[in-house]
Design a protein around this motif. Sequence first.
Motif, short mmCIF file in Angstrom:
data_model
loop_
_atom_site.label_atom_id
_atom_site.label_comp_id
_atom_site.label_asym_id
_atom_site.label_seq_id
_atom_site.Cartn_x
_atom_site.Cartn_y
_atom_site.Cartn_z
N ASN A 22 0.86 -1.17 0.00
CA ASN A 22 0.00 0.00 0.00
C ASN A 22 0.90 1.23 0.00
O ASN A 22 1.63 1.48 0.96
N LYS A 23 0.87 1.98 -1.10
CA LYS A 23 1.78 3.12 -1.25
C LYS A 23 1.35 4.31 -0.43
O LYS A 23 2.17 5.11 0.00
N GLU A 24 0.05 4.47 -0.22
CA GLU A 24 -0.44 5.63 0.52
C GLU A 24 0.01 5.60 1.97
O GLU A 24 0.43 6.61 2.52
N PHE A 25 -0.08 4.43 2.60
CA PHE A 25 0.31 4.30 4.01
C PHE A 25 1.67 3.68 4.19
O PHE A 25 2.07 3.37 5.30
N MET A 26 2.39 3.47 3.08
CA MET A 26 3.75 2.92 3.13
C MET A 26 3.79 1.59 3.88
O MET A 26 4.60 1.39 4.79
N GLU A 103 3.74 6.18 -8.05
CA GLU A 103 2.30 6.19 -8.17
C GLU A 103 1.63 6.44 -6.83
O GLU A 103 0.65 5.78 -6.45
N GLU A 104 2.11 7.42 -6.09
CA GLU A 104 1.54 7.75 -4.79
C GLU A 104 0.49 8.85 -4.92
O GLU A 104 0.50 9.64 -5.86
N ASN A 105 -0.42 8.91 -3.95
CA ASN A 105 -1.47 9.92 -3.94
C ASN A 105 -1.23 10.91 -2.82
O ASN A 105 -0.48 10.66 -1.88
N ILE A 106 -1.92 12.06 -2.91
CA ILE A 106 -1.84 13.05 -1.84
C ILE A 106 -2.31 12.41 -0.53
O ILE A 106 -3.27 11.66 -0.49
N TYR A 107 -1.63 12.76 0.55
CA TYR A 107 -1.89 12.13 1.84
C TYR A 107 -2.69 13.04 2.76
O TYR A 107 -2.49 14.25 2.77
N GLU A 108 -3.58 12.46 3.52
CA GLU A 108 -4.35 13.19 4.52
C GLU A 108 -4.04 12.58 5.88
O GLU A 108 -4.00 11.36 6.02
N PRO A 109 -3.77 13.41 6.92
CA PRO A 109 -3.37 12.85 8.22
C PRO A 109 -4.36 11.83 8.76
O PRO A 109 -5.57 11.95 8.57
N ILE A 195 4.34 7.13 12.05
CA ILE A 195 4.49 8.40 11.34
C ILE A 195 5.77 8.41 10.51
O ILE A 195 5.75 8.78 9.33
N GLY A 196 6.89 8.01 11.10
CA GLY A 196 8.15 8.00 10.37
C GLY A 196 8.09 7.13 9.13
O GLY A 196 8.69 7.45 8.11
N ARG A 197 7.32 6.06 9.21
CA ARG A 197 7.14 5.15 8.07
C ARG A 197 6.56 5.86 6.86
O ARG A 197 6.84 5.50 5.72
N LEU A 198 5.78 6.91 7.09
CA LEU A 198 5.17 7.64 5.98
C LEU A 198 6.18 8.46 5.20
O LEU A 198 5.95 8.81 4.05
#
Length: 429
Positions: A22-26, A103-109, A195-198
Amino acid sequence: MKRVTVQAPTNIAVVKYWGKQNKEFMLPLNSSLSATLNLDHFSTTTTITADPGFPKDEIYLNGVKEDIDNRRVQRVLAEVRALAGYVEDKPDAIETKQDVDEEENIYEPLAARKIDVSEGSEPEGGTAKTKIIFEDSEGKLEIPAPPQWRVKIDTSNNFPTAAGLASSASGFACLTYGLATLFGTTRHPDQLSRIGRLGSGSAARSFHGGWVAWRTGDAAGSIGQQIAPRGHWPELRVLVCIVNPGPKGTASSVAMARSARSSQLLTYRVEHLVPKTMANMEKAILNKDFQEFAKLTMRESNQLHAICLDTNPPVFYLNDDSKAIMQLVHSLNDFHQRNIAAYTFDAGANAVIFTMETNVDLVIAAIKYYFRSKAPADRNKEFVTCLSHYHTELSEEFIKSSKVQVRQGAVQCIINTTIGGGPRVTQLK
């Protein structure tokens, strides 16, 4: 004005992370396991200053101003601010070529999405053997900076950057830990690992010292967990051979995405090999079984670079000097009829060699004989840095039996280090 300075260690994986599910949440395709290196020799130092008069956030790496709108930096900034109670509008991060490749998307907290990260799901593949009791009582600002204040971030590494030595792991762990300290929020390793994983997947493993497993799971549960503390295996030594201090040709994240799309070996490794390797590696570390540890570590390294070759188009990290070091390690092990040393290579040409304290002098002597520059201009340069070492000559019997060719100047220096601890605060103001 508020200011903090923190340090965070890098880590070297012995079971490799390669690819995201999952690229969004790494979230990683597979679980991984790493050794945290000594902060004194392999760390990022970050000073973060917050002031109500700063018009915007800024970041500097090794004295050079970088793009604060980098998506990964923005994700970490937004997440720590949200953890401290300030949720901004969705970050307007600039899309870079690397982001497109991944191919990542904009991230929301996570906090803005109401995703519960207080406990998380049970990570797959087991848990840490010992419950870690976390006490966050030292290195705190009496009055933290409000999270809406803008920040200036100054960060530097005491080892080569972007050279396959996990500088992104220590960098994003340091940024996360520093922001949490500045804004007075929790610094529990579980929360900061998420968090660091992101910012960098491998950063999930840099919030603990010792030996750390990063297991697959969901957005809340995929975190770094310590399986053994830094003092668990005190006889183990780590020799980092700097072959090429320059940046690698292909970013790890780009190469991972390419492998995930095209490598059949990657799929087989994830489904059939990694679960057993994780169990065996953890057992070898806990039992301090160097023979098994060495075998698994070298096999894992070789599998990673086989996958890179199986990627379309292929990714090349190892060079001829890297391969010569591999040959030397196997020659030493064959000559002594046991594993004297074990190599591992991440996404770069620089070698990390594990050995026992009793064999440090032997391994250093072999590297010096075959790979040190003998040019007059290099004779007075320090070749082995950091920890003290013994002076031993390589035996004539080994030299005659070895098929390794002398490659003068292949190794620029050896950094002699140990397993180390987690992040720390060095200054508060």
